[in-house]
Write a protein that holds these residues in place. Structure first.
Motif, mmCIF file in Angstrom:
data_model
loop_
_atom_site.group_PDB
_atom_site.id
_atom_site.type_symbol
_atom_site.label_atom_id
_atom_site.label_comp_id
_atom_site.label_asym_id
_atom_site.label_seq_id
_atom_site.Cartn_x
_atom_site.Cartn_y
_atom_site.Cartn_z
ATOM 1 N N LYS A 229 0.841 -1.191 0.000
ATOM 2 C CA LYS A 229 0.000 0.000 0.000
ATOM 3 C C LYS A 229 0.884 1.251 0.000
ATOM 4 O O LYS A 229 1.828 1.359 0.780
ATOM 5 C CB LYS A 229 -0.891 0.016 1.238
ATOM 6 N N ALA A 232 -3.424 5.798 -0.932
ATOM 7 C CA ALA A 232 -4.682 5.093 -1.166
ATOM 8 C C ALA A 232 -4.519 3.953 -2.162
ATOM 9 O O ALA A 232 -5.428 3.128 -2.312
ATOM 10 C CB ALA A 232 -5.743 6.072 -1.678
ATOM 11 N N TYR A 233 -3.359 3.875 -2.822
ATOM 12 C CA TYR A 233 -3.153 2.894 -3.884
ATOM 13 C C TYR A 233 -2.559 1.592 -3.356
ATOM 14 O O TYR A 233 -1.834 1.581 -2.355
ATOM 15 C CB TYR A 233 -2.217 3.459 -4.953
ATOM 16 N N THR A 234 -2.864 0.517 -4.072
ATOM 17 C CA THR A 234 -2.250 -0.788 -3.849
ATOM 18 C C THR A 234 -1.446 -1.149 -5.089
ATOM 19 O O THR A 234 -1.957 -1.063 -6.214
ATOM 20 C CB THR A 234 -3.318 -1.875 -3.599
ATOM 21 N N THR A 251 -6.844 1.542 -6.832
ATOM 22 C CA THR A 251 -7.560 1.763 -5.584
ATOM 23 C C THR A 251 -9.053 1.816 -5.872
ATOM 24 O O THR A 251 -9.474 2.253 -6.951
ATOM 25 C CB THR A 251 -7.114 3.070 -4.895
ATOM 26 N N ALA A 253 -10.975 3.555 -3.812
ATOM 27 C CA ALA A 253 -11.409 4.730 -3.062
ATOM 28 C C ALA A 253 -12.399 5.543 -3.885
ATOM 29 O O ALA A 253 -12.437 5.456 -5.124
ATOM 30 C CB ALA A 253 -10.204 5.588 -2.691
ATOM 31 N N VAL A 256 -9.297 10.057 -5.680
ATOM 32 C CA VAL A 256 -7.868 10.075 -5.386
ATOM 33 C C VAL A 256 -7.423 11.521 -5.258
ATOM 34 O O VAL A 256 -8.027 12.443 -5.816
ATOM 35 C CB VAL A 256 -7.040 9.367 -6.470
ATOM 36 N N ASP A 260 -1.820 11.157 -3.164
ATOM 37 C CA ASP A 260 -1.793 9.720 -3.442
ATOM 38 C C ASP A 260 -0.961 9.425 -4.683
ATOM 39 O O ASP A 260 -0.110 8.525 -4.680
ATOM 40 C CB ASP A 260 -3.220 9.189 -3.640
#
Length: 276
Positions: A229, A232-234, A251, A253, A256, A260
């Motif tokens: 991670k 907010a991103y993977t 992500t 979410a 963004v 991020d």
């Protein structure tokens, strides 16, 4: 769903010129907004302007003249106030999409890292995701309902950096939407419209850095791995091609931020190893 003012910018300038153009958009909108704010007071002034005519007729009635020479003007002012009020509401300028400010902050942060002799190529497309030309594919489920898969590359940047590396950055938004359809009611027998339904949203980030062989080694320090991670991103994928580093992150979410995107970009750049 909130309504935003669509924006489309084609980039082929130095960062300072692009940022100046974006500031011009904001300044022009601020001027229009100030004019709108002044006009919003006009209905109230028209409404209040109708009362003196009633008072004039009351005054003449009080001194013994039963006349209505001026009161008929009061409804005219009130009708004018209503017309201006609804006209202003209809002409109200929608807000800029939040991603406009995300893109502006990204460009502002990268401005000093771009080679002074180079320009930034790309586009900023904030005209909306659910457009026919952005449908990547369609599929039908067991009940025959059609699901559309939208793919919107709303920010694309390509530029040569100060150290000679070539940077390509893409920020994408994908949406999965079941199309609207008519369904016959079991009770009334009438066809009722079922509106489109959101089935999922995904933000993607793609970074490609083509290394300058005079400064950077041919291998890369793998500090980022799939599943990690960053903001907010993977991280979904890290590829080390000859002379290039490719990273894909995603992500789910709701939105963004520039922080991020820049966090992933910084961590990606930290993977490069300089010679010596």
């Amino acid at each position: 769903m909130a309504t935003f003012d669509p924006v489309y910018l084609t980039m082929n300038e130095k960062p300072a010129a692009i940022l100046s153009g974006m500031d011009e958009i904001l300044n022009r909108r601020e001027s229009i907004q100030q004019t709108y704010q002044r006009r919003t007071r006009l209905p109230l002034w028209l409404f209040l302007a109708g009362f003196p005519f009633v008072l004039i007729d009351l005054f003449f009635t009080f001194i013994g003249y039963k006349l209505c020479l001026f009161s008929f003007l009061t409804p005219l002012f009130w009708v004018a106030a209503l017309i201006v009020f609804f006209t202003n509401r209809r002409n109200k300028m929608p807000n800029l999409p939040p991603d406009f400010f995300v893109a502006k902050e990204i460009l502002y942060t990268l401005r000093d890292d771009v080679d002074p002799k180079r320009t930034v190529f790309g586009h900023l497309d904030l005209t909306g995701t659910r457009k026919p030309e952005k449908v990547a594919r369609e599929a039908s489920n067991a009940l025959g309902f059609i699901t559309q898969y939208f793919r919107d590359e709303w920010l694309s940047l390509k530029t040569r950096l100060y150290d000679g590396n070539m940077l390509r950055l893409s920020v994408l938004k994908s949406e999965k939407v079941r199309k609207g359809y008519y369904k016959r009611s079991r009770i009334s027998g009438k066809n009722k419209w079922k509106p489109p339904k959101d089935k999922g949203r995904l933000y993607e980030l793609k970074i490609r850095i083509t290394m300058n062989p005079e400064i950077y080694e041919s291998y890369i320090l793998h500090s980022l791995r799939e599943g990690m991670k960053v903001g907010a991103y993977t991280i979904e994928q890290v590829l080390n091609e000859p002379g290039s580093l490719i990273l894909v992150a995603s992500t789910q979410a709701v939105s963004v931020t520039s922080a991020d995107v820049l966090a992933v970009l910084k961590n990606t750049y930290d993977m490069l190893k300089r010679k010596g």
